[in-house]
Motif scaffolding. Structure first.
Motif, mmCIF file in Angstrom:
data_model
loop_
_atom_site.group_PDB
_atom_site.id
_atom_site.type_symbol
_atom_site.label_atom_id
_atom_site.label_comp_id
_atom_site.label_asym_id
_atom_site.label_seq_id
_atom_site.Cartn_x
_atom_site.Cartn_y
_atom_site.Cartn_z
ATOM 1 N N GLY A 1 -5.623 -0.579 -5.818
ATOM 2 C CA GLY A 1 -5.609 -1.612 -6.849
ATOM 3 C C GLY A 1 -5.738 -3.007 -6.272
ATOM 4 O O GLY A 1 -6.481 -3.850 -6.789
ATOM 5 N N ALA A 2 -5.016 -3.276 -5.179
ATOM 6 C CA ALA A 2 -5.096 -4.597 -4.555
ATOM 7 C C ALA A 2 -6.499 -4.863 -4.016
ATOM 8 O O ALA A 2 -7.017 -5.980 -4.129
ATOM 9 C CB ALA A 2 -4.062 -4.702 -3.436
ATOM 10 N N THR A 3 -7.121 -3.845 -3.433
ATOM 11 C CA THR A 3 -8.487 -4.016 -2.917
ATOM 12 C C THR A 3 -9.475 -4.262 -4.040
ATOM 13 O O THR A 3 -10.349 -5.132 -3.946
ATOM 14 C CB THR A 3 -8.902 -2.773 -2.114
ATOM 15 O OG1 THR A 3 -7.939 -2.518 -1.084
ATOM 16 C CG2 THR A 3 -10.268 -2.972 -1.486
ATOM 17 N N LEU A 4 -9.341 -3.505 -5.122
ATOM 18 C CA LEU A 4 -10.261 -3.640 -6.243
ATOM 19 C C LEU A 4 -10.104 -4.979 -6.948
ATOM 20 O O LEU A 4 -11.088 -5.643 -7.290
ATOM 21 C CB LEU A 4 -10.027 -2.498 -7.237
ATOM 22 C CG LEU A 4 -10.939 -2.449 -8.472
ATOM 23 C CD1 LEU A 4 -12.390 -2.262 -8.055
ATOM 24 C CD2 LEU A 4 -10.497 -1.340 -9.412
ATOM 25 N N LEU A 5 -8.860 -5.395 -7.149
ATOM 26 C CA LEU A 5 -8.610 -6.616 -7.905
ATOM 27 C C LEU A 5 -8.713 -7.881 -7.060
ATOM 28 O O LEU A 5 -9.162 -8.920 -7.554
ATOM 29 C CB LEU A 5 -7.213 -6.562 -8.535
ATOM 30 C CG LEU A 5 -7.014 -5.587 -9.692
ATOM 31 C CD1 LEU A 5 -5.550 -5.515 -10.077
ATOM 32 C CD2 LEU A 5 -7.845 -5.994 -10.894
ATOM 33 N N CYS A 6 -8.299 -7.775 -5.801
ATOM 34 C CA CYS A 6 -8.106 -9.004 -5.011
ATOM 35 C C CYS A 6 -8.957 -9.078 -3.753
ATOM 36 O O CYS A 6 -8.931 -10.103 -3.063
ATOM 37 C CB CYS A 6 -6.636 -9.135 -4.622
ATOM 38 S SG CYS A 6 -5.495 -8.946 -5.999
#
Length: 351
Positions: A82-87
């Motif tokens: 999630g962090a990679t996809l969003l940020c």
């Protein structure tokens, strides 16, 4: 002849471009939507979101500790993705490292310390870092692919719109050329034929711009159809009715062909029926049947004479037959009470 050539210009540029978008029913549609959201996350806000992902995964891991003793890293993988996809990948790596440190500190003996008592701890941590790193690379690669697809889609859409704009401009040039030819004519019949061709090409040019606008079909076919018909009959006392059955699956090519076919039929009815005061109603129906879709176009005029073989009617029927073939069907004419044009063709999902 000029009229025929101009109409061929409208028919020839078939809409063969590929919109590189994710269908709402596709398995990765949610990824594209989340990625669009991620474009708004830049700077400090992205670090806060990444920290929230890590904090949520750690909290869930602590709550489920009695059941996840053998799966110490399970809840951290969604946070990394999630962090990679969003940020972005740098925030994803940061969450990966924080997760490894938290699991080592909290869940490997001795608890609340960074000591290594056996080789199993080293193997588990290295394995987690490798798997988590691969997950970061995979998600980052996917987001890069989405970026490339979106860029290609925008570029292709821009080129397609430019092509259609040029086609419409060329039609306007043809209209201007016919205007010049018309001024030099002394034969009234020929001048009237050219004037009719001018009007037809000008209307087709305007309709062409409207139909090949990306937003034309956002609200379905019915509103566009109503606008087209009211434009054709704007100065005539004609009752227009458009009935399109719900849940009909139509491709963009089919909707464009239907609009052009109905427009052609409406222009014929306006000239040969309504301007002569021999009719008052024009109706369009698109029905869903077991064998496909049925398009019905009806006016309450005197009907088309079966023995009529004039060049005008032959050309008009030929144009409408062309649109019917684009739909995958053929045009049939019923009478003699009024004129009903009927086209049976497969739905978009059956083609």
């Amino acid at each position: 002849m000029a009229r025929r050539l101009a109409l061929l210009l409208v028919l020839s540029p078939r809409r063969e471009y590929f919109a590189l978008e994710f269908s709402s029913g596709g398995g990765v549609a949610w990824v594209a939507k989340v990625h669009k959201l991620s474009n708004r996350l830049r700077g400090p806000h992205s670090w806060l979101v990444a920290a929230a992902c890590f904090g949520a995964s750690l909290a869930i891991r602590l709550v489920l500790a009695p059941w996840l003793d053998s799966l110490k890293f399970l809840t951290f993988y969604p946070a990394i993705a999630g962090a990679t996809l969003l940020c972005g990948w740098t925030r994803g790596v940061a969450v990966l490292l924080l997760s490894a440190a938290a699991a080592w500190y909290l869940f490997y003996p001795p608890a609340y310390g960074f000591e290594i008592k056996d080789a199993n701890t080293v193997v588990a941590l290295v394995g987690f870092l490798l798997v988590g790193g691969f997950l970061v690379v995979l998600v980052a690669g996917m987001t890069d692919l989405i970026n490339r697809l979106e860029f290609a889609n925008r570029a292709q859409e821009s080129l397609f719109q430019e092509l259609q704009h040029r086609v419409a401009n060329n039609l306007q040039v043809v209209v201007a050329m016919l205007q010049g030819v018309r001024r030099d004519l002394s034969d009234e019949a020929t001048a009237e034929a050219i004037a009719n061709a001018q009007d037809r090409i000008a209307m087709m040019s305007d309709l062409h711009r409207r139909l090949y606008d990306r937003t034309a079909y956002e609200h379905g076919l019915a509103p566009l159809m109503s606008d087209v018909l009211h434009e054709v009959f704007r100065d005539l006392p004609v009752l227009v009715a458009v009935e399109i059955a719900p849940d009909i699956d139509l491709s963009l090519d089919q909707m464009t062909a239907i609009s052009l076919l109905v427009n052609e039929a409406a222009m014929n009815a306006a000239k040969h029926v309504f301007r002569k005061g021999t009719g008052t109603t024009f109706k369009v129906e698109l029905l869903k049947q077991k064998d496909g879709l049925h398009l019905l176009i009806h006016d309450d005029g005197p009907g088309i004479r079966r023995d009529s073989t004039s060049e005008r009617q032959s050309l008009d029927m030929s144009i409408m037959q062309t649109f019917a073939r684009q739909l995958g069907g053929s045009l049939r004419i019923n009478g003699p009470t009024g004129t009903t044009l009927k086209v049976e063709f497969p739905s978009g999902s059956d083609r």
